[in-house]
Design a protein around this motif. Structure first.
Motif, short mmCIF file in Angstrom:
data_model
loop_
_atom_site.label_atom_id
_atom_site.label_comp_id
_atom_site.label_asym_id
_atom_site.label_seq_id
_atom_site.Cartn_x
_atom_site.Cartn_y
_atom_site.Cartn_z
N SER A 1 63.75 82.56 -68.77
CA SER A 1 63.46 81.82 -70.01
C SER A 1 64.63 80.93 -70.43
CB SER A 1 63.12 82.79 -71.14
OG SER A 1 64.20 83.67 -71.38
N THR A 2 65.84 81.24 -69.96
CA THR A 2 67.02 80.47 -70.38
C THR A 2 67.78 79.85 -69.22
OG1 THR A 2 68.40 82.47 -70.36
CG2 THR A 2 67.35 81.87 -72.45
N ILE A 3 67.44 80.18 -67.98
CA ILE A 3 68.18 79.70 -66.81
C ILE A 3 67.32 78.72 -66.01
CG2 ILE A 3 69.23 80.36 -64.61
CD1 ILE A 3 70.04 82.99 -65.90
N GLU A 4 67.91 77.57 -65.67
CA GLU A 4 67.21 76.57 -64.88
C GLU A 4 68.10 76.09 -63.74
OE1 GLU A 4 65.25 73.36 -66.91
OE2 GLU A 4 64.87 74.59 -68.69
N SER A 5 67.45 75.73 -62.64
CA SER A 5 68.14 75.11 -61.51
C SER A 5 67.86 73.62 -61.52
CB SER A 5 67.66 75.72 -60.19
OG SER A 5 68.02 77.08 -60.09
N PHE A 6 68.87 72.84 -61.11
CA PHE A 6 68.78 71.38 -61.08
C PHE A 6 69.11 70.91 -59.67
CE2 PHE A 6 69.65 72.84 -65.29
CZ PHE A 6 68.83 72.09 -66.09
N ARG A 7 68.20 70.15 -59.08
CA ARG A 7 68.36 69.72 -57.70
C ARG A 7 68.65 68.22 -57.62
NH1 ARG A 7 63.39 73.28 -54.98
NH2 ARG A 7 64.50 75.29 -55.14
#
Length: 236
Positions: free
Chosen positions: A16-22
């Motif tokens: 809910s609070t962690i995202e990956s960016f590619r």
């Protein structure tokens, strides 16, 4: 150090609070599993810590994209990441960092907290892609199972790589399967989940207090300091 440009491709929700960016590099970049880079949104003021921060690579070097992962907050930097759109160009400095995996490591362990899992994903992905005969034990601490980033990916890794053994430590239950332990990482958990810890290279990534506690615990348990690899995630 020269700036590297990356073109934003997509984001992946991990919790809910962690995202990956590619991103896709504008030119070939070589980095070691476990390294990090500085994301620079303000090139005019490189020391602007509100807009320029260090993030670890969560993708292995062999991946067709470069991925970084962050627990997002209400900070200016997090908002910059949130508002990225496909095709946006971002500047990076690096790679950098010496807390890295080496191909001749045969037995390693990870004592990880929260967002410290990011370089572990790079290392595990690298080992699997190269089919290296490495025995890996990951003990990964979080508040509860909903806060475990990359849980599905880690389980998939462990099926693909029999040498990867998982143990999730959570502060709050329930503990749904044998991979889970209720409680924090302590001497008993390490002795149970990683009984040959003295014969392993131990990595610990995460917040300063967590990494310091893990290092002191390992030394108290008889680990040799030269077998400990640590990286503190400060100011993220």
């Amino acid at each position: 150090m020269t700036y590297i440009t990356g073109t934003f491709l997509e984001k992946v929700q991990r919790t809910s609070t962690i995202e990956s960016f590619r991103f896709r590099w504008s030119a070939p970049v070589t980095f070691l599993p476990g390294q990090f880079s500085k994301v620079v949104f303000d090139k005019d003021r490189p020391d602007n810590s509100a807009q320029n921060k260090f993030l670890s690579f969560s993708s292995p070097p062999q991946a067709p994209y470069m991925e970084m992962t962050k627990r997002l907050s209400q900070s200016v930097f997090s908002e910059k990441l949130r508002t990225l759109e496909k095709g946006d160009e971002v500047s990076f400095l690096g790679p950098m960092g010496a807390c890295t995996f080496q191909d001749d490591f045969s037995k390693i362990g990870f004592l990880i907290g929260g967002i410290g899992i990011t370089p572990v994903m790079s290392i595990a992905g690298y080992v699997i892609a190269k089919q290296l005969p490495v025995d890996m034990v990951l003990i990964y601490a979080n508040r509860d199972k909903e806060h475990i980033a990359f849980q599905q990916e880690l389980r998939a890794f462990s099926k693909e790589c029999p040498g990867l053994h998982l143990l999730f430590a959570v502060d709050e239950g329930p503990c749904p399967d044998p991979h889970f332990h209720l409680g924090r990482i302590d001497r008993q958990l390490i002795e149970t989940g990683m009984p040959d810890y003295r014969n392993r290279t131990i990595f610990s990534y995460g917040p300063p207090a967590m990494v310091k506690a893990m290092c002191e615990l390992c030394l108290d348990m008889g680990c040799q300091r030269e077998n400990l690899r640590t990286e503190i995630f400060a100011g993220y």
